[in-house]
Design an enzyme around this catalytic site. Structure first.
Site, short mmCIF file in Angstrom:
data_model
loop_
_atom_site.label_atom_id
_atom_site.label_comp_id
_atom_site.label_asym_id
_atom_site.label_seq_id
_atom_site.Cartn_x
_atom_site.Cartn_y
_atom_site.Cartn_z
CE LYS A 94 31.62 31.94 52.44
NZ LYS A 94 32.16 31.17 51.32
CD GLU B 283 39.73 35.32 50.68
OE1 GLU B 283 38.68 35.99 50.60
OE2 GLU B 283 39.82 34.16 50.27
CB SER C 85 29.01 33.20 47.96
OG SER C 85 28.60 32.05 47.25
#
Ligand code: ARG
Length: 465
Positions: free
Chosen positions: A284, A291, A278
């Protein structure tokens, strides 16, 4: 100037908007290889049947080869004014060899041409998908064999249900993707008939040999009915249906990877290769590939739905609506190919946290069914009574804040006096999975046998290739 391919009865140029809505070259340029192959087969057949001369056929074939290499080298100028790939190729052929190029279009129409080209294109796609799916299944089987004994929690309702093995879980996807393969193979069988020579819709008065062109293009036979040949796009719909089901399967594993990699769950880890960071939160590690595999499903199902709606209620034979068959389908095939390859990469990359999996497998009283089964087997209790007794024992353990195997025997005996110390042997997650030896069950020995038989099957398929 009016269009030189069909402009005989036209004196005016099309309106700019007409050209804009009519043009399909941006999409059907991807059919160039199939279009040229079909034209070469057609020209050779026309010469063999004495419909054009051998020397015209030779020049046509040579010209088409030149065009193919021009396109492949990026030297070809696609012209929007020429609408589509068929007219772009034919127009260039005329530049190369002069007016005799016009003989190529004897006894055919763009209607049977495009139907042929797109069948060949979808067939190529199916063959590529088959290879990609084989690689995915091999990755799944390899990892399953490696983790045939790795215990993890099995879920129903996403609640811890019973312990299973990670290998067993992965093997479930081998079965799913094998059925996907079967669906693609079925689609290929039905697709593999040639529309070429159906001409515009009614066939032709020229003595063509449709069997010869079918054979030259690797089709099993010519399609029986000229109206059907130019009118149906069921081969695209069927392939997109199979693609949609396959994408739904991939999306489920993708979703599981998203769940498993969440720090809240922490059952598996993906390496840097298949995660992103991130820009603001340094800690992160996002499972973007998973996804996106999950999301590509939308595009694929969208393409199927879109084409079903385009085709619904269309009268025979060719309607220009059908020009809208390609873009969504091509994008969907591209998305599926990427999704399969990304999933293969993730399956190979994934590292289960075996300690965490083991602990999670025992959480939530996952071996309660094993206790109930023990009561049935050893104490000859009817299952319904055993279920009730087990429920009370679980409630006791839960009240004491301990796992089932941590509950003192005396506490169990307070609920069911006939319980003996032997019960402890079935309460561990290892003995639970080991006991699930029914056909298709999660026992490591089953998983190993299944994985090995799949390895053999995949090897055989590869050889048949
Ligand atoms: N570009 C057209 C398509 O993709 C080719 C067939 C055109 N046929 C016609 N009669 N206008 O469908």
């Amino acid at each position: 100037m009016s269009n030189k391919m069909w402009g005989g009865r036209f004196s005016e140029r099309p309106d700019a908007i007409m050209e804009e809505i009519n043009v399909s070259i941006d999409v059907d340029r991807h059919l160039y290889a199939q279009d040229i192959a079909a034209s070469k087969a057609h020209a050779a057949m026309l010469a063999k049947q004495g419909i054009i001369t051998a020397s015209d056929a030779k020049n046509i074939a040579k010209g088409l080869d030149t065009i193919l290499s021009e396109i492949e080298q990026g030297k070809f100028t696609f012209k929007r004014a020429l609408e589509d790939i068929h007219m772009n190729v034919e127009s260039r052929l005329t530049e190369i060899m002069g007016p005799a190029a016009g003989r190529l279009h004897t006894a055919r129409s763009r209607n049977d041409q495009v139907a042929t080209d797109f069948r060949l294109y979808v067939r190529d796609t199916l063959d590529e998908t088959d290879a990609a799916l084989a690689a995915l299944r091999l990755a799944l089987v390899d990892r399953a064999l490696e983790h045939a004994e790795t215990v993890m929690p099995g879920f129903t309702h996403l609640q811890t249900a019973q312990p299973v093995t990670f290998g067993h879980h992965l093997m479930a996807y081998v079965e799913m993707t094998a059925r996907d393969r079967g669906r693609f193979q079925d689609a290929r069988k039905r697709l593999n008939e040639s529309p070429l020579g159906a001409a515009a819709l009614a066939g032709t008065s020229f003595p063509i040999d449709r069997h010869a062109t079918a054979k030259a293009l690797g089709f099993d036979r010519p399609m029986n009915n000229s109206l059907d040949a130019v009118s149906d796009r069921d081969f695209v719909l069927e392939t997109l249906s199979a693609a949609s089901i396959c994408a739904v399967h991939l999306s489920r594993l993708a979703e599981e990877i998203v769940i498993w990699t969440s720090p809240l769950v922490g059952l598996v880890r993906l390496s840097d290769k298949f995660t992103t960071g991130s820009s603001i939160m340094p800690q992160k590690r996002n499972p973007d590939a998973a996804e996106l595999v999950r999301a590509k499903t939308g595009r694929i199902i969208g393409a199927l739905t879109g084409l079903l709606i385009v085709m619904k209620g269309l009268p025979l034979a060719y309607q220009k609506d059908m020009q809208e068959d390609k873009q969504g389908a091509m994008e969907a095939f591209g998305a599926l190919s990427l999704a399969i390859r990304a999933m293969t990469g993730m399956v190979l990359d994934i590292v289960p946290d075996e300690a965490r999996m083991h602990a999670a497998a025992g959480e939530g009283y996952a071996t309660a069914t094993d206790l109930a089964d023990w009561l049935v087997r050893t104490l000859k209790m009817p299952f319904r009574d055993a279920h009730h007794v087990t429920g009370r024992i679980v409630a006791r353990a839960s009240k004491d804040g301990v796992a089932l195997h941590e509950l003192p025997l005396a506490e169990m005996q307070a609920i069911e006096p006939k319980i003996t110390a032997a019960v402890m042997a079935v309460l561990s997650v290892e003995s639970s999975v080991k006991s699930r030896v029914s056909y298709g069950g999660t026992a490591p020995k089953n998983v190993k046998a299944q994985a090995k038989s799949w390895l053999k099957r995949l090897e055989k398929e590869r050889k048949l290739g």
